[in-house]
Design a protein around this motif. Structure first.
Motif, mmCIF file in Angstrom:
data_model
loop_
_atom_site.group_PDB
_atom_site.id
_atom_site.type_symbol
_atom_site.label_atom_id
_atom_site.label_comp_id
_atom_site.label_asym_id
_atom_site.label_seq_id
_atom_site.Cartn_x
_atom_site.Cartn_y
_atom_site.Cartn_z
ATOM 1 N N SER A 37 -2.119 2.156 19.262
ATOM 2 C CA SER A 37 -3.345 1.667 19.903
ATOM 3 C C SER A 37 -4.460 2.697 19.900
ATOM 4 O O SER A 37 -5.639 2.335 19.887
ATOM 5 C CB SER A 37 -3.058 1.235 21.347
ATOM 6 O OG SER A 37 -2.223 0.112 21.371
ATOM 7 N N TRP A 38 -4.113 4.006 19.931
ATOM 8 C CA TRP A 38 -5.162 5.027 19.874
ATOM 9 C C TRP A 38 -6.021 4.818 18.634
ATOM 10 O O TRP A 38 -7.230 5.041 18.654
ATOM 11 C CB TRP A 38 -4.530 6.420 19.849
ATOM 12 C CG TRP A 38 -5.517 7.541 20.004
ATOM 13 C CD1 TRP A 38 -5.881 8.173 21.162
ATOM 14 C CD2 TRP A 38 -6.298 8.155 18.956
ATOM 15 N NE1 TRP A 38 -6.827 9.138 20.903
ATOM 16 C CE2 TRP A 38 -7.103 9.150 19.560
ATOM 17 C CE3 TRP A 38 -6.390 7.964 17.585
ATOM 18 C CZ2 TRP A 38 -7.979 9.948 18.827
ATOM 19 C CZ3 TRP A 38 -7.275 8.751 16.852
ATOM 20 C CH2 TRP A 38 -8.055 9.734 17.469
ATOM 21 N N TRP A 43 6.638 5.203 24.392
ATOM 22 C CA TRP A 43 6.022 4.587 23.202
ATOM 23 C C TRP A 43 4.515 4.832 23.138
ATOM 24 O O TRP A 43 3.955 5.050 22.064
ATOM 25 C CB TRP A 43 6.328 3.091 23.239
ATOM 26 C CG TRP A 43 5.899 2.294 22.043
ATOM 27 C CD1 TRP A 43 6.244 2.497 20.746
ATOM 28 C CD2 TRP A 43 5.070 1.123 22.055
ATOM 29 N NE1 TRP A 43 5.680 1.527 19.938
ATOM 30 C CE2 TRP A 43 4.957 0.671 20.719
ATOM 31 C CE3 TRP A 43 4.426 0.401 23.068
ATOM 32 C CZ2 TRP A 43 4.220 -0.464 20.371
ATOM 33 C CZ3 TRP A 43 3.691 -0.724 22.728
ATOM 34 C CH2 TRP A 43 3.595 -1.156 21.392
ATOM 35 N N THR A 44 3.851 4.810 24.279
ATOM 36 C CA THR A 44 2.384 4.801 24.287
ATOM 37 C C THR A 44 1.736 6.174 24.403
ATOM 38 O O THR A 44 0.529 6.296 24.175
ATOM 39 C CB THR A 44 1.857 3.932 25.447
ATOM 40 O OG1 THR A 44 2.371 4.452 26.684
ATOM 41 C CG2 THR A 44 2.264 2.485 25.275
ATOM 42 N N THR A 45 2.476 7.211 24.749
ATOM 43 C CA THR A 45 1.829 8.493 25.053
ATOM 44 C C THR A 45 1.741 9.450 23.862
ATOM 45 O O THR A 45 1.027 10.445 23.931
ATOM 46 C CB THR A 45 2.564 9.217 26.201
ATOM 47 O OG1 THR A 45 3.943 9.378 25.846
ATOM 48 C CG2 THR A 45 2.453 8.424 27.497
ATOM 49 N N THR A 46 2.438 9.156 22.769
ATOM 50 C CA THR A 46 2.528 10.127 21.669
ATOM 51 C C THR A 46 1.169 10.448 21.056
ATOM 52 O O THR A 46 0.759 11.617 20.986
ATOM 53 C CB THR A 46 3.483 9.615 20.582
ATOM 54 O OG1 THR A 46 4.767 9.389 21.174
ATOM 55 C CG2 THR A 46 3.609 10.619 19.448
ATOM 56 N N LEU A 47 0.442 9.443 20.592
ATOM 57 C CA LEU A 47 -0.845 9.712 19.941
ATOM 58 C C LEU A 47 -1.886 10.244 20.921
ATOM 59 O O LEU A 47 -2.579 11.222 20.601
ATOM 60 C CB LEU A 47 -1.353 8.466 19.221
ATOM 61 C CG LEU A 47 -0.585 8.030 17.963
ATOM 62 C CD1 LEU A 47 -1.350 6.929 17.233
ATOM 63 C CD2 LEU A 47 -0.316 9.183 17.027
ATOM 64 N N PRO A 48 -2.040 9.647 22.105
ATOM 65 C CA PRO A 48 -3.020 10.224 23.040
ATOM 66 C C PRO A 48 -2.720 11.674 23.405
ATOM 67 O O PRO A 48 -3.637 12.492 23.528
ATOM 68 C CB PRO A 48 -2.923 9.308 24.268
ATOM 69 C CG PRO A 48 -2.428 8.010 23.717
ATOM 70 C CD PRO A 48 -1.490 8.375 22.620
ATOM 71 N N SER A 49 -1.442 12.005 23.557
ATOM 72 C CA SER A 49 -1.093 13.384 23.910
ATOM 73 C C SER A 49 -1.434 14.346 22.784
ATOM 74 O O SER A 49 -1.879 15.475 23.022
ATOM 75 C CB SER A 49 0.407 13.480 24.228
ATOM 76 O OG SER A 49 0.729 12.717 25.368
#
Length: 757
Positions: free
Chosen positions: A445-446, A748-754
């Motif tokens: 989503s990022w 699942w959701t934190t990888t790219l934003p981090s």
């Protein structure tokens, strides 16, 4: 008035007459990317040395990017595939700007995928943006209105500094250009692997819709017809751009040559789209060509070669942004947002009235002749006089040596099936959380939130669905679906099977939504063709794709080859990206990819084998690549696709199984919907969860529809296995583990934003 270059002193202009009388002048053929034998061949064709302008034209048109000189011998086998789709003959195919296929109800669809890899490394934003602009113009040139774009992307490791340099700019470029055009981005991929470090892949695809009678082709016919250049002015940006840049290998410390990357203007492109479509409706276009790679060199030579064979162009009539440009620079410029049309003299007033209405600059720069020559003048002096076919179509063809590399046997013998694997429920649970958070399987989503996926109001499915889908007709609800796929790890292990698996996954993804797969476009990304091992990979991938299309009964409509994708001695993973386009009669009856309600039965379709080599588990848990990829069973893929089409209205959801196996498919269906699941597995739970066997999908049905599903599976010879039931707020594997959806979604959701901020 448009800027034009001032006439140079006659003594400094390299005309045809000067070239004939000055045969021994030193020329920069090597600096322009030509080989010694290629330069000698040009001299033989012309019977003299080329002028500077002719040398510029041949150099860009004979580049790898434009001429396909290393790949033609392998691409020709796609002509062995019958040129018809499961519902009818192709309307336009290989050799045109883009393929066009019939989808019924008088509608046709044009679609194609192309690459803009090296420019996007040099200048990420503009490289990616102009990649989108270029593929959109290919679709316009066929007479179609663009309705959606897709973007298969490949990057180096997520934690690498250079990935942090190129990824944000590339994503912003794709989104910025597409969003300004008002085109929804409905599909694509973002894959990370160390081989793409220093050589990201930016592939861009576009879908356009037209009525059958609106089809236009790229040819210049009719003696006396006028040649009109319209759109943006020609500038110094992009001189030698992609045509040269995409035909060279990068050095380890960066590009050895950095031609100017094109600069895009999406607002001009939007005007160009609407202006061109109105020109088509007015019936004032006899032939048309977009200006992409090689710019005017390409447009003039290809139009002349495909038509009656002659054209006379007055280069000093080309509108310029920079009046200091030389004839060579004007011919090599790849400035964006330009089109070339062939117009009958009686229609020119109407043509120019329409371009004026849209505030699009247009200039008559030449006329069609029957001389069989492309003649280009500069302030009354002839600087080009060539047979156009020798520039556009009869360039060098290399049968590059290729050989199965010595290391291939050892690579295939090193299977991942022998690696240590989780054995307890806690270990299986930890593996699931590790995999869903990995760069290739995590939430994208990022990236996709920077794209407008729903503009125009006809998007039916978009990321993270298995395929993108758009409505074509608002009354009948006819629609089309597209998916782009490739697992480069599989292609490294076996390029023949890897290309077939790429096709099979895209084919399956289109089918899960309820669409009938119709045709293929490809974007074949490989390393240096001068490496016999790379050429073997390319040859095997082409052969695999051809054989698979023959068995599945779908044609290749066209595509793109991108070679020299390597940094120093490190080639990218062989990456034959395959786009499959399908048709669905009523988009309201599509099948979604995620769970829809509690208390529905979860059923696995297809056969699971102990196939772990090349898998995401092997990469993430062991940083391992070796063995043989999953078995290809095209009959099983075709049977599964037919079953999924028959399940429209019965299956409440359908999700293909690919990267990450059953575990990833269940996790995505649960996380996106917020509906949990409880399943039980027979045999080895690890293999059942993480093997990546092909020709599989997971579907849900109401309990009352199980018998009908069973009957349809028997009719289509597709194995089915009941797994469990939807519901609750956990993903549970009986006797092994359970994970709350909140914990799963957090991973699942934190990888790219981090990583990217």
């Amino acid at each position: 008035m448009a800027d034009t270059a001032s006439a140079p002193a006659r003594s400094t202009l390299d005309t045809v007459a000067v070239a004939a009388g000055d045969p021994d002048r030193e020329q920069p053929w090597s600096e322009l990317g030509l080989k010694a034998d290629e330069y000698e061949r040009i001299r033989e064709i012309l019977g003299r040395r080329p002028t500077g302008a002719e040398l510029a034209m041949y150099s860009v048109m004979w580049s790898e990017h434009c001429s396909y000189k290393s790949s033609k011998v392998h691409l020709k086998q796609f002509g062995e595939i019958p040129q018809e789709t499961p519902i009818g003959p192709m309307l336009a195919g290989i050799g045109e700007n883009a393929g066009v296929i019939d989808i019924g109800q008088g509608y046709a669809v044009s679609f194609k995928v192309e690459s803009h890899n090296h420019p996007s490394y040099v200048e990420p934003y503009q490289g990616a943006a102009t990649g989108v602009g270029g593929i959109v113009r290919d679709i316009i040139a066929m007479g179609a209105r663009p309705v959606a774009v897709v973007d298969p992307l490949r990057f180096g490791p997520l934690d690498a500094d250079d990935t942090h340099r190129v990824l944000p700019g590339i994503v912003a470029g794709v989104g910025g250009y597409g969003n300004c055009l008002g085109l929804p981005n409905i599909g694509g991929e973002a894959v990370f692997d160390e081989t793409y470090l220093g050589n990201p892949l930016v592939n861009a695809g576009c879908i356009g819709v037209l009525r059958h009678e609106d089809l236009h082709l790229a040819k210049a016919s009719g003696e006396g017809n006028l040649v009109v250049l319209y759109g943006a002015r020609t500038g110094g940006d992009g001189i030698g751009g992609v045509s040269v840049l995409a035909s060279e290998t990068f050095d380890a410390d960066g590009p050895a040559k950095r031609p100017s990357v094109q600069v895009g203007d999406p607002f001009m492109e939007k005007l160009l789209i609407e202006c061109t479509l109105e020109l088509f409706r007015a019936g004032v276009v006899a032939g048309i060509q977009d200006l992409g790679g090689a710019g005017l060199s390409c447009a003039t030579s290809e139009l002349a070669s495909a038509g009656d064979g002659g054209m006379h162009v007055h280069l000093d009539k080309v509108p310029l942004r920079d009046s200091t440009l030389s004839p060579e620079e004007i011919l090599m410029s790849e400035s964006q947002e330009r089109m070339m049309a062939v117009v009958e003299p009686g229609d020119i007033a109407a043509f120019l009235a329409i371009t004026t209405k849209w505030d699009v600059e247009a200039s008559v720069i030449g006329e069609v002749t029957e001389t069989g020559r492309l003649v280009i003048d500069w302030h009354g002096e002839t600087v080009v006089d060539v047979p156009p076919r020798t520039v556009a179509h009869d360039g060098p063809v290399y049968e590059r040596p290729y050989a199965r590399p010595e290391w291939q046997d050892a690579l295939q013998a090193d299977g991942a099936e022998k690696l240590a694997r989780p054995a307890t429920g806690d270990e299986l649970r930890a593996t699931l959380l590790q995999l869903v958070a990995s760069p290739n399987l995590c939430d994208k989503s990022w990236i996709t939130d920077q794209y407008d996926r729903y503009v125009q109001g006809n998007t039916v499915l978009a990321q993270p669905a298995d395929s993108g889908m758009v409505r074509v007709d608002e009354e009948t609800h006819l629609g089309v679906s597209i998916s782009t796929d490739c697992n480069g790890r599989f292609a490294k292990l076996d390029p023949y099977a890897g290309a077939q698996l790429a096709l099979a996954e895209a084919y399956r993804n289109v089918a899960t939504g309820g669409a009938l797969p119709l045709a293929v476009s490809d974007c074949l990304n490989f390393g240096s063709p001068e490496d016999p091992a790379v050429m073997w990979q390319f040859a095997e991938a082409c052969r695999g794709l051809k054989d698979a299309c023959l068995e599945l009964g779908i044609p290749v409509t066209g595509g793109n080859v991108s070679l020299y994708n390597q940094t120093g001695e490190t080639a990218i993973l062989p990456t034959p990206v395959v786009a499959v386009l399908g048709v669905i009669e009523d988009v309201r009856r599509r099948t979604p990819s995620t769970f829809q309600a509690a208390d529905e039965r979860i059923v696995l379709l297809g056969t699971t084998r102990e196939e772990l080599s090349g898998s995401e588990w092997a990469k993430v848990a062991h940083d391992h690549l070796g063995g043989l990829p999953p078995r290809v069973d095209l009959r099983a893929e075709r049977n599964l696709a037919r079953l999924l089409k028959d399940l429209v209205g019965i299956a409440t959801s359908a999700h293909d199984l690919s990267d990450g196996g059953l575990a990833q498919a269940l996790a995505e269906a649960a996380m996106v919907s917020g509906i949990g699941a409880r399943v039980s597995l027979e045999g080895d739970a690890f293999v059942g969860l993480y093997a990546e066997s092909a020709a599989r999908a997971v579907v849900t049905v109401d309990a009352g529809d199980l018998e009908e599903l069973r009957a349809l599976c028997a009719r289509h010879d597709v194995p089915m296995t009941e797994l469990g039931t939807t519901g609750g707020d956990v993903l549970a594997v009986e006797g092994q583990f359970e994970v709350p959806l909140g914990e799963l979604r957090e991973a699942w959701t934190t990888t790219l934003p981090s990583a990217l901020g």
